[in-house]
Write a protein that holds these residues in place. Structure first.
Motif, PDB file in Angstrom:
ATOM      1  N   PHE A  34       0.821  -1.209   0.000  1.00  0.00           N
ATOM      2  CA  PHE A  34       0.000   0.000   0.000  1.00  0.00           C
ATOM      3  C   PHE A  34       0.859   1.266   0.000  1.00  0.00           C
ATOM      4  N   GLY A  35       2.050   1.191   0.599  1.00  0.00           N
ATOM      5  CA  GLY A  35       2.987   2.321   0.536  1.00  0.00           C
ATOM      6  C   GLY A  35       3.393   2.620  -0.892  1.00  0.00           C
ATOM      7  N   PHE A  36       3.617   1.550  -1.680  1.00  0.00           N
ATOM      8  CA  PHE A  36       3.965   1.740  -3.089  1.00  0.00           C
ATOM      9  C   PHE A  36       2.828   2.435  -3.828  1.00  0.00           C
ATOM     10  N   GLU A  37       1.595   2.070  -3.505  1.00  0.00           N
ATOM     11  CA  GLU A  37       0.446   2.745  -4.125  1.00  0.00           C
ATOM     12  C   GLU A  37       0.427   4.236  -3.764  1.00  0.00           C
ATOM     13  N   LEU A  38       0.780   4.548  -2.521  1.00  0.00           N
ATOM     14  CA  LEU A  38       0.784   5.952  -2.092  1.00  0.00           C
ATOM     15  C   LEU A  38       1.915   6.752  -2.730  1.00  0.00           C
ATOM     16  N   LEU A  39       3.008   6.076  -3.086  1.00  0.00           N
ATOM     17  CA  LEU A  39       4.118   6.787  -3.734  1.00  0.00           C
ATOM     18  C   LEU A  39       3.710   7.390  -5.069  1.00  0.00           C
ATOM     19  N   ARG A  40       2.654   6.879  -5.654  1.00  0.00           N
ATOM     20  CA  ARG A  40       2.141   7.457  -6.906  1.00  0.00           C
ATOM     21  C   ARG A  40       1.783   8.932  -6.712  1.00  0.00           C
ATOM     22  N   GLN A  41       1.278   9.252  -5.525  1.00  0.00           N
ATOM     23  CA  GLN A  41       0.860  10.631  -5.241  1.00  0.00           C
ATOM     24  C   GLN A  41       2.033  11.609  -5.171  1.00  0.00           C
ATOM     25  N   VAL A  42       3.255  11.096  -5.025  1.00  0.00           N
ATOM     26  CA  VAL A  42       4.428  11.979  -4.994  1.00  0.00           C
ATOM     27  C   VAL A  42       5.295  11.804  -6.237  1.00  0.00           C
ATOM     28  N   GLY A  43       4.793  11.047  -7.224  1.00  0.00           N
ATOM     29  CA  GLY A  43       5.487  10.935  -8.501  1.00  0.00           C
ATOM     30  C   GLY A  43       6.372   9.714  -8.667  1.00  0.00           C
ATOM     31  N   LEU A  44       6.291   8.742  -7.749  1.00  0.00           N
ATOM     32  CA  LEU A  44       7.164   7.575  -7.828  1.00  0.00           C
ATOM     33  C   LEU A  44       6.416   6.247  -7.907  1.00  0.00           C
ATOM     34  N   GLY A  45       5.198   6.261  -8.396  1.00  0.00           N
ATOM     35  CA  GLY A  45       4.399   5.045  -8.473  1.00  0.00           C
ATOM     36  C   GLY A  45       4.659   4.240  -9.730  1.00  0.00           C
ATOM     37  N   ILE A  46       3.781   3.284  -9.969  1.00  0.00           N
ATOM     38  CA  ILE A  46       3.927   2.373 -11.108  1.00  0.00           C
ATOM     39  C   ILE A  46       3.856   3.131 -12.434  1.00  0.00           C
ATOM     40  N   ASP A  47       3.087   4.203 -12.502  1.00  0.00           N
ATOM     41  CA  ASP A  47       3.024   4.983 -13.740  1.00  0.00           C
ATOM     42  C   ASP A  47       4.382   5.593 -14.064  1.00  0.00           C
ATOM     43  N   TYR A  48       5.113   6.033 -13.029  1.00  0.00           N
ATOM     44  CA  TYR A  48       6.469   6.556 -13.227  1.00  0.00           C
ATOM     45  C   TYR A  48       7.374   5.449 -13.769  1.00  0.00           C
ATOM     46  N   THR A  49       7.306   4.278 -13.166  1.00  0.00           N
ATOM     47  CA  THR A  49       8.139   3.147 -13.601  1.00  0.00           C
ATOM     48  C   THR A  49       7.822   2.762 -15.039  1.00  0.00           C
ATOM     49  N   GLU A  50       6.548   2.707 -15.379  1.00  0.00           N
ATOM     50  CA  GLU A  50       6.161   2.321 -16.738  1.00  0.00           C
ATOM     51  C   GLU A  50       6.617   3.348 -17.775  1.00  0.00           C
ATOM     52  N   SER A  51       6.585   4.624 -17.426  1.00  0.00           N
ATOM     53  CA  SER A  51       6.941   5.648 -18.417  1.00  0.00           C
ATOM     54  C   SER A  51       8.449   5.888 -18.515  1.00  0.00           C
ATOM     55  N   THR A  52       9.214   5.579 -17.463  1.00  0.00           N
ATOM     56  CA  THR A  52      10.647   5.884 -17.463  1.00  0.00           C
ATOM     57  C   THR A  52      11.548   4.657 -17.424  1.00  0.00           C
ATOM     58  N   ARG A  53      10.989   3.506 -17.095  1.00  0.00           N
ATOM     59  CA  ARG A  53      11.770   2.280 -16.854  1.00  0.00           C
ATOM     60  C   ARG A  53      12.761   2.484 -15.709  1.00  0.00           C
ATOM     61  N   CYS A  54      12.348   3.303 -14.750  1.00  0.00           N
ATOM     62  CA  CYS A  54      13.105   3.515 -13.516  1.00  0.00           C
ATOM     63  C   CYS A  54      12.174   3.269 -12.335  1.00  0.00           C
ATOM     64  N   GLY A  55      12.759   2.987 -11.205  1.00  0.00           N
ATOM     65  CA  GLY A  55      11.968   2.789 -10.002  1.00  0.00           C
ATOM     66  C   GLY A  55      12.843   2.970  -8.780  1.00  0.00           C
ATOM     67  N   ILE A  56      12.271   2.698  -7.628  1.00  0.00           N
ATOM     68  CA  ILE A  56      13.058   2.817  -6.401  1.00  0.00           C
ATOM     69  C   ILE A  56      13.159   1.446  -5.745  1.00  0.00           C
ATOM     70  N   TYR A  57      14.366   1.100  -5.370  1.00  0.00           N
ATOM     71  CA  TYR A  57      14.656  -0.163  -4.688  1.00  0.00           C
ATOM     72  C   TYR A  57      14.814   0.115  -3.197  1.00  0.00           C
ATOM     73  N   THR A  58      14.234  -0.751  -2.390  1.00  0.00           N
ATOM     74  CA  THR A  58      14.392  -0.634  -0.947  1.00  0.00           C
ATOM     75  C   THR A  58      15.810  -1.017  -0.552  1.00  0.00           C
ATOM     76  N   MET A  59      16.460  -0.144   0.179  1.00  0.00           N
ATOM     77  CA  MET A  59      17.832  -0.373   0.655  1.00  0.00           C
ATOM     78  C   MET A  59      17.851  -0.788   2.126  1.00  0.00           C
ATOM     79  N   ASN A  60      16.930  -0.215   2.899  1.00  0.00           N
ATOM     80  CA  ASN A  60      16.920  -0.479   4.328  1.00  0.00           C
ATOM     81  C   ASN A  60      15.544  -0.119   4.864  1.00  0.00           C
ATOM     82  N   ILE A  61      15.110  -0.865   5.857  1.00  0.00           N
ATOM     83  CA  ILE A  61      13.860  -0.532   6.542  1.00  0.00           C
ATOM     84  C   ILE A  61      14.067  -0.659   8.047  1.00  0.00           C
TER      85      ILE A  61
END
Length: 158
Positions: A34-61
């Motif tokens: 659900f956090g990934f779904e919310l990242l769409r609201q700040v410009g880093l969701g699945i639509d960003y990944t689909e349009s740029t072929r970039c994304g964010i990888y989790t490094m640490n939690i």
């Protein structure tokens, strides 16, 4: 007052463990999905990944389990950007039980921007980096949860 991106959900009975409350791994699953779904609201969701072929990888939690939640409990997941730089973003997710209005858990997440074609980190586009910095400033206006202390650094400590 700033409203953080949020989503409402209920504790699925399948998330309940032998102790009758939500299993620790399920919290991480909720934060991740659900956090990934919310990242769409700040410009880093699945639509960003689909349009740029970039994304964010989790490094640490870092997860803090504060109070239990039970099957059917109503929840609200909030996400805030704590910090960002040219390649990284640090988020804080808050999981609230809304029937009794208490913070059940938090998860800090450090993520790295990655080009999925070459599987290597790369800087954010300058316009996106500026947008993320603006969101960090906007989210800083919302009060942090009582007692919260940041754990993860944005960059490696040498």
């Amino acid at each position: 007052m700033t409203t953080l991106p949020n989503i409402t959900l209920n504790v699925d009975p399948q998330w309940i463990d032998e102790y009758g409350h939500m299993n620790a791994a399920q919290y991480v699953g909720v934060f991740d999905k659900f956090g990934f779904e919310l990242l769409r609201q700040v410009g880093l969701g699945i639509d960003y990944t689909e349009s740029t072929r970039c994304g964010i990888y989790t490094m640490n939690i870092h997860v803090a389990y504060l109070r239990e939640v039970l099957a059917g409990d109503p929840l609200e997941l909030r996400i805030r950007l704590l910090d960002s730089d040219d390649k990284r973003v640090l988020t804080l997710m808050e999981l609230w039980q809304t029937r009794n209005n208490y913070l059940a858990a938090t998860m800090e997440q450090l993520s790295l921007h990655v080009d999925l074609e070459i599987r290597r980190s790369r800087p954010f586009d300058p316009a996106l980096a500026q947008r993320l910095a603006a969101v960090v400033a906007e989210h800083a206006e919302a009060p942090l949860p009582a007692g919260y202390k940041r754990v993860l650094p944005l960059s490696r400590v040498h």
